[in-house]
Design an enzyme around this catalytic site. Structure first.
Site, short mmCIF file in Angstrom:
data_model
loop_
_atom_site.label_atom_id
_atom_site.label_comp_id
_atom_site.label_asym_id
_atom_site.label_seq_id
_atom_site.Cartn_x
_atom_site.Cartn_y
_atom_site.Cartn_z
N HIS A 153 28.68 62.11 38.69
CA HIS A 153 29.24 60.91 38.72
C HIS A 153 28.30 59.29 39.45
CE1 HIS A 153 32.79 63.81 38.35
NE2 HIS A 153 32.70 63.19 37.12
N ASP A 155 28.67 65.93 29.19
CA ASP A 155 29.31 65.06 29.56
C ASP A 155 29.42 63.59 29.45
OD1 ASP A 155 31.18 65.27 32.19
OD2 ASP A 155 29.64 66.04 33.38
#
Length: 337
Positions: A182, A251
Site C-alpha cells: 500500500h 490488486d
C-alpha cells in the site's frame, strides 16, 4: 453492452448522480466496497441495489471482510472476529481449526449476502516469513504451505456454502515482502527454488478458484523489472506453472507500490495478462483515466468472467446467530490452555 474489464469503488455511502451516470456509461464488471461506503444494514442494501441498477445486471460486489484487522463491516451491527492467526493458534487440534474456519467464513458470507455483497476477497494464501513486513502478519492462515493450503480450502468452502465467492490472494505470494505494498513497492530476492517450495504450493492447491488477485511485488527470480501485476512473465507463471485459470484481477491500482499515470498502470496490467483491473479509492479522475484505457472483457477474460458468475450460488440454509454460537462454543471448548 459488453462489460468493462474493471472493478471500481465509489466515494461514500450512496451513489452520487455523477457516479451513477459514469457507471451506467462504463458498465464495469463489478464493484468493491470499503468502510467509507458502510453506515447500516439498510443503507448497504440500498447501495448494493443501486450499484446493480446503475449497470442493469447482477454485477458482482466485492468487499474485504477477513475478520480481525481487515474488516469493512464492524460491530455492533456485524460480528467482530479475532485475527485469523489468533484463531488458528488458539485451538488445540487441526480438525478444530478447520471446523472453526468453516463456521467463521460461512457466518461472514451470510452476513454479506444479507446486504447484497457476493464476493469476499479471502482467503490469503500468502505464506509468511518471520522477518517480513507485518502487513500479512496475523492475517496469515498458518506458517507452512501445507497449513495455509488446507485452511484456505476450508475458509473458501465456508464462503461458498454461505453463497459468496472467495478470491485467492496475493498471487504468486506476498509472504516474503519487506514492505507494505500500500505504501511502497516490495522486492523479493528469494531464488525460484524457495518460491516453488514455500510460496507457490498453496496457490497450486487452490488453482481451481474462480477468482484471484495479483501481488504488487517484484520477484527477482521471475521478473526483476516489474511487479507481478504488471509482469507478463509473472502472469504466465500464474497461468502455466501455478495452473490458475480463474478470473485474475489486479490488486488495487491506486496503491503506492505502483507508479505512473493511471492510464499507464491500467494498460500495463492488461497487457501483462490480468483479466480485470481493480481500483478502490473512488477517485473520479482516476476512474475516468481507467475508463479511457480499459476496454471490455473479451476472449479468455470474458470466458473466465462468465465462469466466475456461474459459480455464484444460493447459500445453504442456516441461521447466522446459530453459526456464530457454534463457532464460539467450539473455540471455548478446544482453546489451547
Amino acid at each position: 453492452m459488453a462489460d468493462a474489464a474493471a472493478i471500481l469503488g465509489l466515494g461514500g455511502p450512496g451513489l452520487t448522480a455523477e457516479e451513477r451516470a459514469f457507471f451506467a456509461d462504463l458498465a464495469p464488471w463489478g464493484f468493491i466496497l470499503f468502510a467509507r461506503n458502510v453506515e447500516s444494514r439498510d443503507q448497504l442494501r440500498r447501495l448494493t441495489h443501486d450499484l446493480r441498477d446503475a449497470v442493469g445486471r447482477e454485477a458482482p460486489i466485492l468487499i474485504d471482510q477477513e475478520g480481525g484487522r481487515v474488516a469493512r463491516l464492524r460491530g455492533p451491527e456485524w460480528f467482530e472476529w479475532l485475527p485469523v492467526r489468533e484463531l488458528c493458534e488458539g485451538l488445540s487440534d487441526e480438525l478444530a481449526v478447520m471446523e472453526a474456519l468453516h463456521l467463521r467464513y460461512r457466518t461472514i458470507a451470510l452476513e454479506l449476502r444479507d446486504v447484497g455483497v457476493d464476493v469476499n476477497c479471502v482467503p490469503l494464501l500468502d505464506v509468511p516469513q518471520r522477518n517480513a513486513h507485518p502487513i500479512i502478519g496475523d492475517r496469515a492462515l498458518g506458517w507452512t504451505p501445507h497449513e495455509v493450503a488446507l485452511r484456505a480450502r476450508e475458509a473458501a468452502a465456508g464462503l461458498l456454502a454461505g453463497g459468496v465467492l472467495p478470491v485467492i490472494k496475493h498471487l504468486p505470494g506476498h509472504g516474503r515482502a519487506l514492505h507494505d505494498s500500500h505504501e511502497a513497492l516490495p522486492r523479493v530476492t528469494a531464488p525460484m527454488g524457495a518460491l516453488r517450495d514455500i510460496d507457490f504450493p498453496p496457490f497450486v492447491a487452490l488453482r481451481d478458484a474462480a477468482l484471484g488477485m495479483t501481488a504488487h511485488v517484484v520477484y527477482d527470480a521471475i521478473d526483476p523489472e516489474h511487479p507481478a501485476t504488471l509482469s507478463p512473465a509473472a502472469i504466465t507463471l500464474i497461468r502455466d506453472e501455478l495452473g490458475f485459470d480463474g478470473l485474475l484481477m489486479t490488486d488495487d491500482l491506486s496503491m503506492k507500490a505502483l507508479s505512473g499515470p493511471m492510464e499507464a498502470r491500467t494498460a500495463a496490467a492488461l497487457d501483462a495478462g490480468c483479466d480485470v483491473v481493480l481500483h478502490c479509492n473512488g477517485d473520479m479522475d482516476e476512474m475516468r483515466a481507467i475508463a479511457a484505457t480499459v476496454g471490455t472483457l473479451t476472449g479468455a477474460g470474458a470466458r473466465r468472467a462468465e465462469a466466475a458468475l456461474a459459480a455464484r450460488r444460493a447459500p445453504d440454509p442456516a441461521e447466522i446467530a446459530d453459526l456464530r454460537a457454534r463457532h464460539d462454543e467450539l473455540t471455548r471448548e478446544l482453546a489451547v490452555a
